[in-house]
Design an enzyme around this catalytic site. Sequence first.
Site, PDB file in Angstrom:
ATOM      1  N   HIS A  17      58.283   2.992  52.532  1.00 23.71           N
ATOM      2  CA  HIS A  17      59.659   2.616  52.891  1.00 23.71           C
ATOM      3  C   HIS A  17      59.809   2.418  54.403  1.00 23.71           C
ATOM      4  CE1 HIS A  17      60.928   5.009  49.087  1.00 23.71           C
ATOM      5  NE2 HIS A  17      61.275   3.764  48.838  1.00 23.71           N
ATOM      6  N   LYS A  41      68.422   7.368  37.453  1.00 25.41           N
ATOM      7  CA  LYS A  41      67.016   7.682  37.748  1.00 25.41           C
ATOM      8  C   LYS A  41      66.760   9.184  37.808  1.00 25.41           C
ATOM      9  CE  LYS A  41      64.510   3.919  39.840  1.00 25.41           C
ATOM     10  NZ  LYS A  41      63.612   3.564  40.958  1.00 25.41           N
ATOM     11  N   ARG A  90      55.503  -4.374  46.365  1.00 30.02           N
ATOM     12  CA  ARG A  90      54.156  -3.811  46.358  1.00 30.02           C
ATOM     13  C   ARG A  90      53.275  -4.744  45.558  1.00 30.02           C
ATOM     14  NH1 ARG A  90      57.021   1.719  45.052  1.00 30.02           N
ATOM     15  NH2 ARG A  90      58.158   0.118  43.946  1.00 30.02           N
ATOM     16  N   SER A 128      57.490   6.695  45.323  1.00 29.78           N
ATOM     17  CA  SER A 128      58.043   8.050  45.432  1.00 29.78           C
ATOM     18  C   SER A 128      57.581   8.898  44.246  1.00 29.78           C
ATOM     19  CB  SER A 128      59.575   8.005  45.481  1.00 29.78           C
ATOM     20  OG  SER A 128      60.016   7.327  46.631  1.00 29.78           O
TER      21      SER A 128
HETATM   22  P1  ADP Z   1      64.825   1.620  43.734  1.00 30.93           P
HETATM   23  O1  ADP Z   1      65.178   2.675  42.748  1.00 30.93           O
HETATM   24  O2  ADP Z   1      66.004   0.792  44.179  1.00 30.93           O
HETATM   25  O3  ADP Z   1      63.642   0.755  43.338  1.00 30.93           O
HETATM   26  P2  ADP Z   1      63.037   2.849  45.663  1.00 30.93           P
HETATM   27  O4  ADP Z   1      63.351   3.908  46.661  1.00 30.93           O
HETATM   28  O5  ADP Z   1      62.013   3.142  44.622  1.00 30.93           O
HETATM   29  O6  ADP Z   1      64.414   2.432  45.053  1.00 30.93           O
HETATM   30  O7  ADP Z   1      62.563   1.541  46.430  1.00 30.93           O
HETATM   31  C1  ADP Z   1      63.402   0.850  47.340  1.00 30.93           C
HETATM   32  C2  ADP Z   1      62.744  -0.460  47.733  1.00 30.93           C
HETATM   33  O8  ADP Z   1      61.571  -0.183  48.510  1.00 30.93           O
HETATM   34  C3  ADP Z   1      62.267  -1.320  46.562  1.00 30.93           C
HETATM   35  O9  ADP Z   1      62.440  -2.681  46.907  1.00 30.93           O
HETATM   36  C4  ADP Z   1      60.798  -0.980  46.447  1.00 30.93           C
HETATM   37  O10 ADP Z   1      60.067  -2.043  45.851  1.00 30.93           O
HETATM   38  C5  ADP Z   1      60.461  -0.821  47.933  1.00 30.93           C
HETATM   39  N1  ADP Z   1      59.269   0.014  48.141  1.00 30.93           N
HETATM   40  C6  ADP Z   1      59.076   1.303  47.801  1.00 30.93           C
HETATM   41  N2  ADP Z   1      57.844   1.728  48.158  1.00 30.93           N
HETATM   42  C7  ADP Z   1      57.247   0.664  48.765  1.00 30.93           C
HETATM   43  C8  ADP Z   1      55.948   0.423  49.334  1.00 30.93           C
HETATM   44  N3  ADP Z   1      55.016   1.367  49.335  1.00 30.93           N
HETATM   45  N4  ADP Z   1      55.689  -0.793  49.856  1.00 30.93           N
HETATM   46  C9  ADP Z   1      56.606  -1.761  49.819  1.00 30.93           C
HETATM   47  N5  ADP Z   1      57.842  -1.622  49.286  1.00 30.93           N
HETATM   48  C10 ADP Z   1      58.159  -0.437  48.759  1.00 30.93           C
END
Ligand code: ADP
Length: 162
Positions: A17, A41, A90, A128
């Site tokens: 992030h 979630k 990703r 996460s």
């Molecule tokens: P959500 O529940 O909205 O998917 P997340 O916290 O899982 O929330 O992710 C928020 C954003 O960050 C999403 O667009 C996700 O694809 C991106 N993201 C999370 N981890 C990574 C990573 N390692 N590399 C690139 N983008 C990421």
Amino acid sequence: MLTGIYPGTFDPITRGHTDVIARSIRLVDRIIVAVALNPGKEPLFDLADRVELAKIATQDLAGVEVEPFEGLLVEYVKNRGAQAIIRGLRAVSDFEHEFQMALLNRKLDSNLETLFLMASEEYSYLTSSMVKEVASLGGPLHDFLHPEVAQRLTARLHAFRP
Ligand code: ADP
């Protein structure tokens, strides 16, 4: 003043992030990390904790603000006077869901664009959920999380399993 909104659950915020945030701040003047309540979630950390941890992990990045958010994303973006939603990609597996959301948001507000950024390849596998699993098994977290976030995650998991 160009503002980007980076919405997500951030349960907790990872180095993937923060890598996306650091890249996006080069494109706009201000990034608001919008931490979604997202009860569906069933996050491990409550909203206030996720906001606090996102603030800690981004404290060295200029132009980054962190806020809690609830409700319709397009309304929030409009209220904040932002021009774009930032999301991270990703693997191909992220694409379908992100594609649907971006088109839905554009349908709800035709002026709204979603920018997709890729984190550094060293974080391309990082989620996460995976980090929580490693933490629950007692694995090292330094490569994945800011040290204070790692400490709080370990403490949180211990609180569940004394
Ligand atoms: P959500 O529940 O909205 O998917 P997340 O916290 O899982 O929330 O992710 C928020 C954003 O960050 C999403 O667009 C996700 O694809 C991106 N993201 C999370 N981890 C990574 C990573 N390692 N590399 C690139 N983008 C990421």
